[in-house]
Design an enzyme around this catalytic site. Structure first.
Site, PDB file in Angstrom:
ATOM      1  N   SER A   9     -16.384 -18.036 -37.901  1.00 21.50           N
ATOM      2  CA  SER A   9     -17.203 -17.142 -38.708  1.00 21.50           C
ATOM      3  C   SER A   9     -18.619 -17.687 -38.842  1.00 21.50           C
ATOM      4  CB  SER A   9     -16.594 -16.954 -40.097  1.00 21.50           C
ATOM      5  OG  SER A   9     -17.515 -16.224 -40.883  1.00 21.50           O
ATOM      6  N   HIS A  34     -16.953 -14.260 -35.202  1.00 28.52           N
ATOM      7  CA  HIS A  34     -16.737 -13.375 -36.346  1.00 28.52           C
ATOM      8  C   HIS A  34     -18.049 -13.238 -37.125  1.00 28.52           C
ATOM      9  CE1 HIS A  34     -13.998 -11.518 -39.306  1.00 28.52           C
ATOM     10  NE2 HIS A  34     -14.749 -12.097 -40.231  1.00 28.52           N
ATOM     11  N   ASP A  36     -19.664 -11.548 -40.477  1.00 32.29           N
ATOM     12  CA  ASP A  36     -19.347 -10.952 -41.779  1.00 32.29           C
ATOM     13  C   ASP A  36     -20.544 -10.222 -42.358  1.00 32.29           C
ATOM     14  OD1 ASP A  36     -16.614 -11.869 -42.405  1.00 32.29           O
ATOM     15  OD2 ASP A  36     -17.499 -13.865 -42.259  1.00 32.29           O
ATOM     16  N   MET A  38     -21.958  -8.060 -45.390  1.00 38.35           N
ATOM     17  CA  MET A  38     -21.643  -7.774 -46.803  1.00 38.35           C
ATOM     18  C   MET A  38     -22.803  -7.043 -47.450  1.00 38.35           C
ATOM     19  SD  MET A  38     -20.185 -11.475 -47.908  1.00 38.35           S
ATOM     20  CE  MET A  38     -19.000 -12.375 -46.911  1.00 38.35           C
ATOM     21  N   HIS A  67     -17.093  -7.812 -38.900  1.00 34.54           N
ATOM     22  CA  HIS A  67     -16.268  -7.494 -40.080  1.00 34.54           C
ATOM     23  C   HIS A  67     -17.173  -6.844 -41.130  1.00 34.54           C
ATOM     24  CE1 HIS A  67     -13.605  -9.360 -43.520  1.00 34.54           C
ATOM     25  NE2 HIS A  67     -13.531  -8.048 -43.482  1.00 34.54           N
ATOM     26  N   MET A  69     -17.880  -5.496 -44.463  1.00 31.34           N
ATOM     27  CA  MET A  69     -17.467  -5.437 -45.870  1.00 31.34           C
ATOM     28  C   MET A  69     -18.510  -4.603 -46.588  1.00 31.34           C
ATOM     29  SD  MET A  69     -16.184  -9.345 -46.215  1.00 31.34           S
ATOM     30  CE  MET A  69     -17.041  -9.836 -44.749  1.00 31.34           C
ATOM     31  N   MET A 138      -6.818 -10.072 -44.885  1.00 34.27           N
ATOM     32  CA  MET A 138      -7.615 -11.041 -45.665  1.00 34.27           C
ATOM     33  C   MET A 138      -6.672 -12.034 -46.347  1.00 34.27           C
ATOM     34  SD  MET A 138     -10.856 -10.382 -45.243  1.00 34.27           S
ATOM     35  CE  MET A 138     -11.287 -11.794 -46.249  1.00 34.27           C
ATOM     36  N   PHE A 144     -16.827 -14.326 -49.934  1.00 33.63           N
ATOM     37  CA  PHE A 144     -17.369 -15.686 -49.849  1.00 33.63           C
ATOM     38  C   PHE A 144     -16.557 -16.540 -48.883  1.00 33.63           C
ATOM     39  CE2 PHE A 144     -18.365 -13.891 -53.936  1.00 33.63           C
ATOM     40  CZ  PHE A 144     -19.713 -14.167 -54.076  1.00 33.63           C
ATOM     41  N   GLY A 146     -15.300 -20.445 -47.739  1.00 33.85           N
ATOM     42  CA  GLY A 146     -14.931 -21.677 -48.448  1.00 33.85           C
ATOM     43  C   GLY A 146     -13.884 -21.531 -49.537  1.00 33.85           C
ATOM     44  N   ASP A 176      -8.084 -13.993 -42.028  1.00 35.39           N
ATOM     45  CA  ASP A 176      -9.464 -14.342 -42.378  1.00 35.39           C
ATOM     46  C   ASP A 176      -9.531 -14.853 -43.805  1.00 35.39           C
ATOM     47  OD1 ASP A 176     -12.206 -14.496 -42.679  1.00 35.39           O
ATOM     48  OD2 ASP A 176     -12.560 -12.333 -42.528  1.00 35.39           O
ATOM     49  N   GLY A 178     -10.063 -19.111 -45.470  1.00 33.82           N
ATOM     50  CA  GLY A 178      -9.397 -20.393 -45.720  1.00 33.82           C
ATOM     51  C   GLY A 178      -8.533 -20.890 -44.570  1.00 33.82           C
ATOM     52  N   GLY A 198     -14.368 -20.113 -40.835  1.00 34.85           N
ATOM     53  CA  GLY A 198     -15.757 -20.421 -41.164  1.00 34.85           C
ATOM     54  C   GLY A 198     -15.935 -21.893 -41.452  1.00 34.85           C
ATOM     55  N   SER A 199     -15.643 -22.281 -42.696  1.00 30.52           N
ATOM     56  CA  SER A 199     -15.857 -23.671 -43.142  1.00 30.52           C
ATOM     57  C   SER A 199     -15.189 -24.687 -42.223  1.00 30.52           C
ATOM     58  CB  SER A 199     -15.281 -23.880 -44.538  1.00 30.52           C
ATOM     59  OG  SER A 199     -15.508 -22.766 -45.335  1.00 30.52           O
TER      60      SER A 199
HETATM   61  C1  DX5 Z   1     -14.906 -13.772 -46.432  1.00 27.46           C
HETATM   62  C2  DX5 Z   1     -15.197 -13.570 -44.967  1.00 27.46           C
HETATM   63  C3  DX5 Z   1     -14.716 -14.649 -44.106  1.00 27.46           C
HETATM   64  C4  DX5 Z   1     -15.366 -15.986 -44.327  1.00 27.46           C
HETATM   65  C5  DX5 Z   1     -14.333 -17.016 -43.981  1.00 27.46           C
HETATM   66  O1  DX5 Z   1     -15.179 -12.609 -47.097  1.00 27.46           O
HETATM   67  O2  DX5 Z   1     -14.591 -12.369 -44.522  1.00 27.46           O
HETATM   68  O3  DX5 Z   1     -14.804 -14.287 -42.718  1.00 27.46           O
HETATM   69  O4  DX5 Z   1     -16.510 -16.202 -43.541  1.00 27.46           O
HETATM   70  O5  DX5 Z   1     -14.805 -18.262 -44.355  1.00 27.46           O
HETATM   71  P1  DX5 Z   1     -13.801 -19.496 -44.578  1.00 27.46           P
HETATM   72  O6  DX5 Z   1     -13.116 -19.739 -43.257  1.00 27.46           O
HETATM   73  O7  DX5 Z   1     -14.723 -20.604 -44.968  1.00 27.46           O
HETATM   74  O8  DX5 Z   1     -12.831 -19.119 -45.644  1.00 27.46           O
HETATM   75 ZN    ZN Z   2     -14.605 -11.992 -42.324  1.00 31.52          ZN
END
Ligand code: DX5
Ligand code: ZN
Length: 220
Positions: A9, A34, A36, A38, A67, A69, A138, A144, A146, A176, A178, A198-199
């Protein structure tokens, strides 16, 4: 079983160095990227939109897994298709006409994805699954990076995988939120084949190594 794919991500990037960081994740085995989007309405956060995707498109040949949102995503599907998306995923909770949005994505020649938030029952999207190339479950509340992975979402993944098999459908299943080396295998065993991270990948110092480690864990 579908091939396991990593979708790092971009939200976890240092955007000043995004091209280099994304290239490192590809060297580590990532096939998707990926992205995101928002809007501050559907989720309580704002990220980036078409200009950033268009710009990243110039430096990366990964499959762009966008993605959305955002509320009423149909308004912007064409813009995101033009910006360089390959897969466009909308949220079932964000629109009154899921079918029209999925059909629009496909009419533009893109792959259509449908996502559900943690409180959404996967049974509510059964009427649309035949229009999906990807279903995104999800594993945190969207908004967010992390956050902590919610293992109790995995039965939804299994339900969707079983449903595909029982009904001759061929969508990919993505998880998606954590996702990391310590839970990737359980996601795959539940039936997911696209791991968004992501993280645990683009947020790490050694991105190539992090991608390799996550994929190795996922493959078991
Ligand atoms: C959250 C996003 C995720 C996010 C995942 O709303 O849809 O794609 O970037 O980040 P991590 O992998 O750090 O949870
Ligand atoms: Zn996402």
């Amino acid at each position: 079983m579908k091939r396991i794919k990593l979708s790092p991500s971009a939200l976890a990037c240092d955007f000043g160095n995004a091209a280099t960081q994304i290239a490192a994740s590809k060297e580590g085995g990532a096939e998707y990227l990926h992205l995101d989007v928002m809007d501050g309405i559907f989720v309580p956060n704002i990220s980036f939109g078409q200009p950033v995707i268009k710009s990243l498109r110039k430096s990366s040949d990964l499959i762009f897994d966008v993605h959305l949102m955002i509320t009423d995503p149909i308004r912007y599907i064409e813009d995101f298709a033009k910006a360089g998306s390959d897969i466009i995923t909308i949220h079932s909770e964000a629109t009154d006409d899921v079918e029209a949005a999925l059909l629009k994505i496909r009419a533009l020649g893109k792959k259509a994805g449908l996502s559900i938030k943690p409180k959404t029952d996967p049974k509510t999207i059964i009427p649309y699954l035949h229009l999906c190339d990807l279903v995104l479950v999800m594993t945190v509340e969207p908004g967010f990076g992390g956050q902590k992975f919610m293992a109790d979402m995995l039965p939804k993944v299994s339900f969707l995988r079983d449903y595909a098999e029982a009904n001759g459908l061929d969508y990919e299943i993505s998880v998606d939120g954590g996702v990391a080396a310590d839970n990737a295998r359980m996601c795959v065993l539940a039936g997911a084949n696209v791991l968004v991270a992501g993280s645990s990948v683009l947020g790490k110092e050694d991105i190539k190594h992090a991608a390799e480690e996550l994929l190795a864990a996922a493959r078991g």
